[in-house]
Design a protein around this motif. Structure first.
Motif, short mmCIF file in Angstrom:
data_model
loop_
_atom_site.label_atom_id
_atom_site.label_comp_id
_atom_site.label_asym_id
_atom_site.label_seq_id
_atom_site.Cartn_x
_atom_site.Cartn_y
_atom_site.Cartn_z
N ALA A 104 11.36 -31.21 11.66
CA ALA A 104 9.90 -31.10 11.66
C ALA A 104 9.44 -29.83 10.94
CB ALA A 104 9.38 -31.11 13.11
N VAL A 105 10.14 -28.71 11.16
CA VAL A 105 9.78 -27.46 10.47
C VAL A 105 9.99 -27.62 8.97
CG1 VAL A 105 10.32 -25.02 10.20
CG2 VAL A 105 10.28 -26.02 12.48
N GLY A 106 11.13 -28.23 8.58
CA GLY A 106 11.42 -28.42 7.17
C GLY A 106 10.41 -29.30 6.46
N LEU A 107 9.80 -30.24 7.18
CA LEU A 107 8.83 -31.15 6.59
C LEU A 107 7.39 -30.63 6.68
CD1 LEU A 107 10.20 -34.57 7.95
CD2 LEU A 107 10.43 -33.66 5.62
N SER A 108 7.19 -29.49 7.32
CA SER A 108 5.83 -28.96 7.54
C SER A 108 5.12 -28.69 6.22
CB SER A 108 5.89 -27.67 8.36
OG SER A 108 6.42 -27.91 9.65
N GLN A 109 3.83 -28.99 6.21
CA GLN A 109 3.01 -28.80 5.01
C GLN A 109 2.06 -27.62 5.13
OE1 GLN A 109 3.56 -30.68 2.24
NE2 GLN A 109 5.26 -31.48 3.48
N SER A 110 2.02 -26.99 6.30
CA SER A 110 1.14 -25.83 6.48
C SER A 110 1.83 -24.83 7.39
CB SER A 110 -0.19 -26.24 7.12
OG SER A 110 0.00 -26.66 8.46
N VAL A 111 1.38 -23.59 7.34
CA VAL A 111 2.00 -22.55 8.16
C VAL A 111 1.72 -22.80 9.64
CG1 VAL A 111 0.02 -20.97 8.06
CG2 VAL A 111 2.36 -20.05 8.35
N GLU A 112 0.56 -23.40 9.96
CA GLU A 112 0.25 -23.69 11.36
C GLU A 112 1.24 -24.70 11.94
OE1 GLU A 112 -3.24 -22.07 9.37
OE2 GLU A 112 -2.02 -23.84 8.91
N GLN A 113 1.58 -25.73 11.16
CA GLN A 113 2.58 -26.70 11.61
C GLN A 113 3.93 -26.03 11.80
OE1 GLN A 113 2.80 -29.98 8.86
NE2 GLN A 113 0.69 -30.67 9.23
N MET A 114 4.31 -25.18 10.87
CA MET A 114 5.59 -24.50 10.97
C MET A 114 5.69 -23.64 12.23
SD MET A 114 6.79 -23.27 7.19
CE MET A 114 8.44 -22.97 7.81
N ILE A 115 4.64 -22.89 12.50
CA ILE A 115 4.64 -22.00 13.67
C ILE A 115 4.75 -22.83 14.95
CG2 ILE A 115 3.20 -20.42 15.02
CD1 ILE A 115 2.17 -19.32 12.31
N PHE A 116 4.03 -23.94 15.02
CA PHE A 116 4.06 -24.81 16.21
C PHE A 116 5.47 -25.36 16.44
CE2 PHE A 116 3.70 -29.13 18.00
CZ PHE A 116 3.15 -28.82 19.25
N PHE A 117 6.06 -25.92 15.39
CA PHE A 117 7.39 -26.52 15.54
C PHE A 117 8.48 -25.46 15.75
CE2 PHE A 117 5.48 -30.13 12.94
CZ PHE A 117 5.34 -30.97 14.04
N ARG A 118 8.30 -24.29 15.15
CA ARG A 118 9.28 -23.21 15.35
C ARG A 118 9.27 -22.73 16.80
NH1 ARG A 118 13.64 -21.19 12.87
NH2 ARG A 118 13.02 -19.02 12.76
N ALA A 119 8.07 -22.70 17.41
CA ALA A 119 7.98 -22.28 18.82
C ALA A 119 8.75 -23.25 19.71
CB ALA A 119 6.51 -22.20 19.24
N ILE A 120 8.57 -24.56 19.47
CA ILE A 120 9.31 -25.55 20.27
C ILE A 120 10.80 -25.45 19.99
CG2 ILE A 120 9.55 -28.01 20.80
CD1 ILE A 120 6.68 -28.41 19.90
N GLN A 121 11.15 -25.25 18.72
CA GLN A 121 12.56 -25.13 18.34
C GLN A 121 13.22 -23.95 19.05
OE1 GLN A 121 13.32 -23.83 14.33
NE2 GLN A 121 15.22 -24.98 14.15
N GLY A 122 12.55 -22.82 19.10
CA GLY A 122 13.10 -21.65 19.77
C GLY A 122 13.27 -21.87 21.26
N PHE A 123 12.29 -22.56 21.87
CA PHE A 123 12.36 -22.79 23.32
C PHE A 123 13.52 -23.72 23.68
CE2 PHE A 123 11.11 -25.19 27.15
CZ PHE A 123 11.03 -24.14 28.05
N VAL A 124 13.58 -24.90 23.03
CA VAL A 124 14.62 -25.87 23.39
C VAL A 124 16.00 -25.40 22.94
CG1 VAL A 124 13.04 -27.83 23.40
CG2 VAL A 124 14.23 -27.24 21.29
N GLY A 125 16.07 -24.69 21.80
CA GLY A 125 17.36 -24.24 21.31
C GLY A 125 17.94 -23.07 22.07
N GLY A 126 17.10 -22.37 22.83
CA GLY A 126 17.56 -21.19 23.56
C GLY A 126 18.66 -21.47 24.55
N ALA A 127 18.73 -22.71 25.07
CA ALA A 127 19.74 -23.04 26.08
C ALA A 127 21.14 -23.13 25.51
CB ALA A 127 19.37 -24.35 26.78
N MET A 128 21.27 -23.29 24.19
CA MET A 128 22.61 -23.45 23.60
C MET A 128 23.40 -22.16 23.60
SD MET A 128 22.43 -26.14 20.44
CE MET A 128 21.06 -25.44 19.53
#
Length: 526
Positions: A104-128
């Motif tokens: 989703a971050v790689g396909l983002s077309q705006s910085v707002e989309q990137m920030i939103f998906f990066r936040a979710i990515q950081g949260f869910v990926g933190g458990a690894m």
């Protein structure tokens, strides 16, 4: 076919299905590497991402900040979730979410989309990250836990070292979007290996009763506010910024409230009682310092090479590789030493080596490059690896089995916070000391001196073809002075790291003696 859980055996020779254990653990280690690397791989390509999505300089910094802030909440929470659902389910959910958000971050077309998906990515990926640490101290027999610690140490130290270089090459050869798409192939391998072989334990559904939502809210507000202050404080002149000041007050209020809630609630989401164990407390302080030294050193050197020497990403990577090679070479020896020597001795020696390397770097000049930094990097790499392996043994060696999962989250949290504190401190030091040294240099070389007048005349002659030779000459001299002031400020920052590592070396002596090979508590099947 799902592998059977690994259980403890009463004898000194536990019965372990090594094929299942190693394949499952390998899958988790790859996932851990992927999660840590994702932070560093993006750092070197922020200008290209900024151009790609049309973001401002302030907006693009949030690509990193948005990942790191939610991640600090998941890291300690992962211990509770692992006890509730089991390590395998938590890791699979974390990896799946991480991969989906990477795309989703790689396909983002705006910085707002990137920030939103990066936040979710950081949260869910933190458990690894922390779940791998817990598995190393619960699924492996005692004699093999040091080897597992060495593997994790290599992963934790290698990812920040190779990340910027790999990110720069990916961006140059393909595009910045591949910084995120690159996660998919290894991520699919992780899902296969963990799903098939990593059934190490069972969850306890009864923990869902009385889930502490209040504690979760306090922890989330406290940790996210703290991370924001550390990440953004140096950029915004700390308390001169109203948002930083407000969030600092929030940290001071929610921090004690969270600790009180955790210590008084019958089913806390984080187990802080582990801090009653002196070795765990000392080990956490050491882990915090390892984070400071690891991320601080990895931050300072590329910044110096780019800002002062104007190195390319490839040249920076070539210089940084010495540290990674030193860590890799030290890993096997660190494992052997940890089995034969008191870990406190290794921690002391490791931190003193770090201090030695960083202190050598405080004499840095504008001409320093690969060979001048080679010794510094080698000493730091060896020292960080020794200190990290030994601190893991001291931290977990005397904890009861039921505390290991929660404790692993706390250990990883403190390493991350140590890194954030290190970066914030070093950033502030660089900014203030650069201004201080610039003021000292300009005062020590008055414009009216004969030497300065001669230099100005020579510069004006050199820039005679420009529209304003005098202005161009002054600008060139100002640039030379600023370069020198910046170099002196970097020397001060390296010295600060050295002093911090030296102080940490003596704190290690407060730990209780740990028998060599006594790597952790007995295996807990639950």
């Amino acid at each position: 076919m799902t592998a059977a859980p690994i259980t403890a055996a009463p004898a000194d020779e536990p019965k372990v299905n090594w094929t299942v254990l190693l394949l499952g653990f390998a899958g988790m280690v790859i996932g851990q590497f992927m999660a840590i690397l994702d932070i560093q791989i993006v750092a070197s390509s922020l200008p290209q991402i900024q151009a790609g999505v049309g973001a401002s300089a302030d907006e693009i910094s949030w690509i990193q900040t948005a990942y790191l802030i939610p991640e600090v909440v998941m890291i300690p929470l992962s211990g509770y979730l692992s006890r509730l659902w089991g390590t395998q389910k938590v890791f699979l959910a974390s990896c799946t979410g991480f991969l989906l958000m990477s795309v989703a971050v790689g396909l983002s077309q705006s910085v707002e989309q990137m920030i939103f998906f990066r936040a979710i990515q950081g949260f869910v990926g933190g458990a690894m990250i922390p779940t791998v640490f817990a598995v190393a101290f619960t699924a492996f027999p005692p004699k093999q836990r040091i080897t597992a610690s060495v593997i994790m140490g290599l992963i934790v130290t290698l990812a920040p070292t190779v990340g910027p270089t790999l990110g720069g090459h990916l961006t140059e050869q393909l595009s910045w979007r591949w910084l995120f798409f690159i996660n998919v192939p290894p991520g699919l391998l992780v899902l296969f290996l963990v799903g098939r072989y990593a059934n190490f334990d069972r969850g306890d559904p009864s923990l869902s009763k009385g889930f502490d939502w209040t504690g979760l809210a306090l922890m989330a507000v406290f940790l996210m506010s703290l991370q924001f202050v550390l990440e953004e404080g140096a950029k915004n002149d700390w308390f001169a910024d109203d948002h930083i000041l407000l969030l600092t007050v929030v940290v001071l209020l929610t921090g004690p409230a969270f600790v009180w809630r955790v210590l008084t609630y019958y089913n806390p989401i984080v187990e802080l009682r582990a801090f009653r164990n002196r070795n765990f407390l000392v080990g956490v302080v050491m882990t915090f310092t390892v984070g400071f030294a690891l991320f601080g050193g990895t931050f300072l050197l590329p910044l110096f090479l780019g800002r002062v020497r104007e190195y390319s990403a490839a040249e920076v990577g070539t210089t940084m590789v010495v540290s990674g090679l030193a860590m890799f070479a030290t890993g096997p020896f660190a494992g052997r030493l940890a089995r034969a020597v008191d870990p406190r001795v290794l921690m002391f020696g490791g931190f003193m080596l770090c201090a030695w390397g960083m202190w050598d770097a405080h004499m840095v000049t504008t001409e320093w490059g690969f060979w001048e930094f080679a010794g510094v990097q080698a000493l730091r790499g060896v020292g960080v690896m020794l200190a990290m392996i030994a601190s893991q043994q001291v931290t977990m060696s005397t904890l009861p089995p039921h505390m290991v999962k929660n404790a692993s989250g706390l250990v990883n949290l403190f390493r991350n916070v140590g890194g954030a504190v290190g970066l914030a401190t070093l950033n502030t030091s660089l900014t203030s000391n650069t201004a201080l040294h610039m003021s000292e240099l300009t005062q020590s070389i008055p414009i009216t001196s004969n030497a300065m007048q001669t230099m100005l005349a020579g510069m004006q002659e050199r820039f005679a073809s420009s529209a304003d030779p005098a202005g161009a000459a002054m600008q060139a001299i100002n640039g030379m002075l600023m370069r020198q002031a910046t170099t002196l400020a970097f020397g001060d920052a390296f010295a600060m790291l050295a002093i911090g590592c030296a102080l940490a070396a003596f704190v290690t002596l407060l730990a209780k003696p740990v028998k060599p090979q006594a790597g952790a508590p007995p295996v807990d099947a639950h």
